[in-house]
Design an enzyme around this catalytic site. Structure first.
Site, PDB file in Angstrom:
ATOM      1  N   GLY A 224      47.556  -6.182  58.636  1.00 31.15           N
ATOM      2  CA  GLY A 224      48.918  -6.296  59.144  1.00 31.15           C
ATOM      3  C   GLY A 224      49.764  -5.138  58.658  1.00 31.15           C
ATOM      4  O   GLY A 224      49.249  -4.044  58.405  1.00 31.15           O
ATOM      5  N   SER A 225      51.043  -5.419  58.510  1.00 32.75           N
ATOM      6  CA  SER A 225      51.969  -4.331  58.187  1.00 32.75           C
ATOM      7  C   SER A 225      51.915  -3.969  56.703  1.00 32.75           C
ATOM      8  O   SER A 225      51.553  -4.788  55.868  1.00 32.75           O
ATOM      9  CB  SER A 225      53.391  -4.747  58.550  1.00 32.75           C
ATOM     10  OG  SER A 225      53.859  -5.700  57.623  1.00 32.75           O
ATOM     11  N   THR A 226      52.301  -2.743  56.408  1.00 34.25           N
ATOM     12  CA  THR A 226      52.340  -2.268  55.034  1.00 34.25           C
ATOM     13  C   THR A 226      53.367  -3.059  54.228  1.00 34.25           C
ATOM     14  O   THR A 226      53.155  -3.378  53.056  1.00 34.25           O
ATOM     15  CB  THR A 226      52.677  -0.769  55.018  1.00 34.25           C
ATOM     16  OG1 THR A 226      51.616  -0.082  55.679  1.00 34.25           O
ATOM     17  CG2 THR A 226      52.817  -0.243  53.601  1.00 34.25           C
ATOM     18  N   VAL A 228      54.355  -6.258  54.560  1.00 31.36           N
ATOM     19  CA  VAL A 228      53.828  -7.554  54.135  1.00 31.36           C
ATOM     20  C   VAL A 228      52.624  -7.347  53.212  1.00 31.36           C
ATOM     21  O   VAL A 228      52.459  -8.064  52.212  1.00 31.36           O
ATOM     22  CB  VAL A 228      53.451  -8.399  55.373  1.00 31.36           C
ATOM     23  CG1 VAL A 228      52.783  -9.692  54.944  1.00 31.36           C
ATOM     24  CG2 VAL A 228      54.684  -8.691  56.205  1.00 31.36           C
ATOM     25  N   GLY A 229      51.812  -6.353  53.532  1.00 29.47           N
ATOM     26  CA  GLY A 229      50.610  -6.092  52.743  1.00 29.47           C
ATOM     27  C   GLY A 229      50.915  -5.814  51.287  1.00 29.47           C
ATOM     28  O   GLY A 229      50.190  -6.243  50.397  1.00 29.47           O
ATOM     29  N   GLU A 246      44.230  -4.064  55.093  1.00 31.10           N
ATOM     30  CA  GLU A 246      44.114  -3.068  56.151  1.00 31.10           C
ATOM     31  C   GLU A 246      45.486  -2.989  56.808  1.00 31.10           C
ATOM     32  O   GLU A 246      45.888  -3.891  57.531  1.00 31.10           O
ATOM     33  CB  GLU A 246      43.051  -3.523  57.153  1.00 31.10           C
ATOM     34  CG  GLU A 246      42.360  -2.373  57.827  1.00 31.10           C
ATOM     35  CD  GLU A 246      41.265  -2.882  58.732  1.00 31.10           C
ATOM     36  OE1 GLU A 246      40.455  -3.712  58.289  1.00 31.10           O
ATOM     37  OE2 GLU A 246      41.249  -2.469  59.897  1.00 31.10           O
ATOM     38  N   CYS A 280      46.516  -0.319  64.733  1.00 34.71           N
ATOM     39  CA  CYS A 280      46.841   0.408  63.500  1.00 34.71           C
ATOM     40  C   CYS A 280      46.271   1.822  63.532  1.00 34.71           C
ATOM     41  O   CYS A 280      46.802   2.711  62.889  1.00 34.71           O
ATOM     42  CB  CYS A 280      46.355  -0.352  62.279  1.00 34.71           C
ATOM     43  SG  CYS A 280      44.626  -0.816  62.366  1.00 34.71           S
TER      44      CYS A 280
END
Lengths: 481, 504
Positions: A224-226, A228-229, A246, A280
């Site tokens: 997902g997004s950076t 949230v990651g 990822e 992505c």
């Protein structure tokens, strides 16, 4: 369509609280999913904990056979998922079919890995001792999967940990919960033992958070997004969990001057506009070597304008809507920000219908613009020129992200030179930056994530090593001489 | 940007139908030869509505400029056009008009695409293009180039003869019509010309020039060059050019005038204004509000006689603003090629940025507010809603904005109203709304080239009336007769006469 969770081999919670799933093409509800809570996650984890020892107790051959049966079943019935994929994620027919066909391929690749949980031995200074390294599953793996390829990316995060002897609890994106529940049902039908793969549908603050914090969940895989990651990574690491992230990319595509402009433009367009750029690994920053810029941009604009949107079931439809209104706002904000900074809009820049954004080409975005720095996750490609390869590589590396990159040239020596010097998890030479392979290590450096997924790299991530020392006869406490 | 299904549905229809324009290549025309302008200008000509850059703007090279100057000069000296009998020139102008009649649709679409002016307006204005050529032909046939004055020894002939090769430089807001007016007049006068349209809207002029040549005029009569002010300067400062007609901004106008001063060339300048609209206490407020909206939206507020300042009797300020607000709310701001659009985008992104910046700086005044209820479409074009700024000190509101933004100022006495109207250095147009008798009296006190009472329109009220400009708004009147005369000089020829002896 109203679906529940899929926990411990059974669908549950259909009658409880639910949330609507919006079809991004019609912007109307296409179904509803159970609104999961921490208690639902706990139930799924309990089931996983109960099922995992038995699964790990099976022989590798039995695990392999089970996963192959799952693959066969999905190959036979996967077509059922196409419609849900299209309705839930705005996929075109072609993209949905690709995901459906990729699912058995991934399961088979994972099945093979069940037999390859390689350990190690190493020499010992004492001849009466043997050192063995065994590879064992971490136990329960929590998976949080994205909306863009809700089937292919979910099965990828699920199949390899299963092959390694783990159990999995997945929380799919709230935009695309239904295909995940159907997948779990199909795998169960194919004979995957109950409890090994549960799906809890819901939102991050309730279900995702619990999954990351649950003391019995030993590993976390997130795509997902950076933004949230980085939260998930921090929370998981704090609890000493194995974590694989990822995340986003701002992937550079270098077009060198020896390329045919038309061919390069077709390749760039294919990589940038597939699924509306909601990938992505989409190549979003094109850096063209001096001399080819004008011809290339003309060709790229022509390619972008050739793409048609419309009925997702129509085979000529090249792209569909973005996932939600917020995505459209973000994409448009990136375009407007670049234009304010002096970028030139060559095509696109408009909402075509509802949540459908036109394939957009921006020329020379300023280096401080969002379109250059941040992941747009939409059909926006920027074109910048570089006087030579040296400058192109420098521009490519001018990013916090480092997921995937591409170099389009016929000159292998220059291509390899660039490949070595570009900072990214993958560099594709002679093709665009969005490539899939079940066995490849996929992941990025910098803001693009942590760890790699695919083939044995996923296995390595979701297994623990155990050093076993063996005293073969004699006295254990003899001093080393 | 707000994302509302309904507004994006409208824009979707618009973008589907007109998206992805292609523009014809721009070309120079030098002695009848079509050539590509050799240089690039470093920016793009864009579709104003979608913001899409369509074509790299091009510029004629110094070598191309020289060839055009040489061709215009040789053509003029050769006399193939300048030496032609006026009647034959008039015939040729009619043929040009005929050619153009078939192409007004194309002209309108090109201008709408690149200037952002809505197709409704460009269609109206390009329909005037053939009419302009017919008017020039008619003027020519009236015999005004040749007059006989009774003299002591018989009649003296006063001939109005062409000044020589002349330069015509056009603006981006109404490119075809303005260039057509200059071109028809110069051709009627018998001049050979060099045209340089605005670099932001270079296409329609190419069609105009094609029509002239297709009508069979000598190939060296019209040369077309492209580029920015630097190209314009090379043309107007060349000694072979004998007169210059320019329409554009104050900065460009001053540069042209300075260049012309060197050789004392006649120069006609049609520049901007900051035009007042007066609303008296007894005005028909609905009509005044309607005019204000028209002033802000016509040509997207980018016209020289647009409204700069609304000067309102304090007692009717509130109801008038309420009426304007309601009317602005119904303005459809949209794609310039959409016949449903009342108003389109500004011409280019830099102009939009300038207008936004100017507006921001005016709004720095304490308690100033912006009245702009018009919805902006979900397009990446250079859209700016029509806007009234209230509470801006009058002395800060005297520059020309050339966009859909006007300031509002109250007055308490007619003396104050006139003094506000006459403030500033421009003097192009004014509007007065009120009791007709009183308004006409006030119109006589306003320092402006034209004043319209209880009305506002893009077109002149009388087609034959001169279009006058005072102060910084320009130099020399325009008009069918005025512009024709501008391109001519007088040559007086008579017979006889005795040496005059002082009488004892």
């Amino acid at each position: 369509m109203r679906r529940g969770h899929f926990i411990d081999g059974l669908e549950s919670g259909q009658d409880g609280p639910s949330f609507q799933v919006i079809n991004p093409a019609t912007r109307r509800p296409m179904g509803s999913a159970a609104l999961g809570s921490a208690a639902d996650v706990d139930r799924a984890v309990d089931a996983a904990l109960a099922a995992q020892p038995t699964w790990w107790g099976l022989s590798p051959g039995e695990r392999e056979r089970t996963l192959l049966r799952c693959a066969d079943h999905l190959e036979a019935c996967g077509e059922q998922l196409t419609e849900t994929l299209m309705a839930e994620s705005g996929s075109t027919l072609a993209k949905a079919r690709f995901e459906v066909s990729y699912t058995p391929a991934l399961l088979r690749a994972a099945a093979g890995e069940a037999r390859r949980l390689y350990g190690d031995t190493f020499p010992n200074d004492r001849p009466d001792r043997v050192s063995i390294v065994l590879r064992e599953p971490v136990g329960v793996v929590g998976v949080i999967s994205p909306f863009n390829a809700p089937l292919a990316l979910l099965i990828k995060m699920v199949a390899f940990p299963l092959a390694a002897g783990n159990a999995v609890v997945a929380k799919p994106s709230e935009h695309t919960p239904l295909v995940a529940v159907r997948l779990a049902q199909l795998l169960s039908d194919a004979g995957l033992p109950r409890g090994l793969f549960s799906v809890v549908t819901g939102f991050g603050p309730d279900c995702g958070k619990r999954l990351v914090e649950h003391p019995e969940v030993a590993g976390i895989a997130f795509t997902g997004s950076t933004q949230v990651g980085s939260i998930i990574g921090a929370e998981a690491t704090r609890r000493m969990k194995r974590v694989q992230l990822e995340l986003g990319g701002k992937n550079p595509v270098l077009v060198l001057a020896d390329m045919n402009a038309q061919e390069a433009a077709a390749e760039v367009a294919a990589g940038a506009f597939f699924h509306g750029g909601q990938i992505c690994m989409s190549g979003s920053r094109v850096i063209v070597e001096a001399g080819l810029v004008e011809e290339f941009t003309d060709a790229l604009v022509a390619e972008a304008r050739k793409l048609r949107f419309g009925d997702l079931a129509d085979e000529d439809t090249a792209y569909g809507p973005l996932i939600c209104a917020e995505a459209v706002e973000r994409v448009d904000a990136h375009v407007q920000d670049a234009l304010r900074g002096g970028a030139i809009l060559l095509t696109g820049g408009t909402i075509q219908e509802g949540w459908t954004y036109a394939p957009t080409v921006l020329l020379e975005p300023p280096r401080d613009s969002l379109a250059w720095r941040e992941e747009t996750f939409g059909p926006v490609v920027t074109v910048s020129s570089a006087p030579d390869l040296e400058a192109a590589i420098e521009a490519a590396n001018e990013s916090d992200y480092g997921l995937s990159a591409a170099v389009l040239t016929h000159d292998l020596a220059r291509a390899m030179d660039a490949a070595r010097r570009i900072r990214a998890g993958a560099v594709h030479l002679g093709m665009h930056s969005f490539q899939s392979n079940t066995m490849a290590p996929v992941g990025g450096v910098g803001a693009s994530g942590l760890g790699r997924s695919g083939g044995r790299y996923s296995i390595e991530h979701f297994t623990e090593l155990k050093w076993i020392s063996l005293q073969v006869g004699g006295a254990a406490n003899r001093a080393v001489t | 940007m707000t994302i509302q299904p309904q507004s994006s549905q409208v824009s979707a229809a618009a973008s589907r139908e007109w998206v992805h324009a292609t523009l014809p290549e721009v070309h120079d025309m030098i002695a009848g030869e079509r050539v590509r302008p050799a240089n690039e200008l470093g920016f793009w000509v864009s579709d104003s509505s979608t913001g899409e850059a369509l074509q790299r703007a091009r510029s004629s090279s110094p070598e191309q400029i020289e060839r055009a100057l040489a061709a215009a000069n040789a053509g003029f000296q050769g006399g193939s056009w300048s030496g032609l009998d006026a009647e034959l020139r008039a015939d040729a102008l009619d043929k040009v008009a005929q050619r153009l009649e078939a192409r007004v649709g194309e002209l309108a679409e090109l201008d709408a695409r690149t200037s952002g002016v809505t197709i409704t307006w460009t269609a109206l204005m390009t329909r005037l293009v053939p009419v302009i050529f017919r008017q020039a032909s008619k003027a020519l046939r009236s015999g005004l180039l040749r007059q006989l004055h009774p003299g002591r020894y018989g009649a003296v002939e006063v001939r109005a003869v062409p000044l020589g090769p002349v330069a015509l430089i056009g603006p981006w807001n109404a490119p075809t019509t303005i260039i057509a007016h200059k071109l028809a007049s110069a051709l009627a006068a018998g001049c050979n010309v060099i045209i340089k349209p605005s670099e932001h809207v270079p296409h329609s002029t190419g069609l105009l020039v094609d029509a002239v040549l297709e009508a069979g005029l000598p190939t060296d009569v019209v040369q077309l060059l492209h580029g920015d002010g630097a190209v314009g300067n090379s043309i107007v400062s060349d000694p072979r050019i004998k007169a210059v007609s320019f329409t554009g901004g104050l900065t460009g106008g001053r540069a042209v005038a300075a260049a012309c001063a060197q050789d004392l060339k006649p120069v006609q300048l049609e520049l901007g204004g900051n035009n007042p609209l007066l609303v008296l206490a007894d005005a028909d407020l609905d009509a005044a509000a309607e005019a204000i909206v028209a002033g802000l939206t016509t040509l997207n507020g980018q016209w020289c006689r647009a409204i700069g300042r609304v000067i309102v009797d304090r007692s009717v300020m509130a109801p008038m603003l309420e009426l304007v607000k309601t009317k602005l709310g119904t303005v459809r701001l949209g794609h310039s090629l959409d016949p449903q659009s009342d108003m389109g985008p500004l011409v280019h992104r830099q102009h939009l940025a300038q207008i936004q910046q100017a507006q921001q700086s005016l709004l720095k005044a304490p308690s100033s507010t912006a009245l702009n209820p018009t919805a902006t479409p979900a397009l990446q074009g250079h859209f700016h809603p029509p806007t009234l700024l209230c509470g801006v000190p009058h002395e800060q509101a005297l520059e020309e904005l050339f966009g859909p933004v006007a300031t509002v100022h109250p007055f308490t006495s007619e003396t104050e109203a006139i003094s506000l109207a006459n403030a500033g250095r421009y003097g192009l147009a004014a509007y007065v709304f009120g009791d007709e008798q009183r308004a006409l009296e006030l119109a006589g006190q306003i320092r402006a080239g034209s004043t319209q009472v209880n009305g506002l329109s893009l077109l002149s009220l009388a087609p034959t009336a001169p279009r006058a400009a005072w102060g910084l708004s320009g130099l020399g009147d325009e008009g069918t007769l005025e512009t024709l005369r501008f391109f001519t000089g007088h040559r007086v020829i008579g017979v006889g006469g005795q040496p005059v002896r002082a009488e004892a």
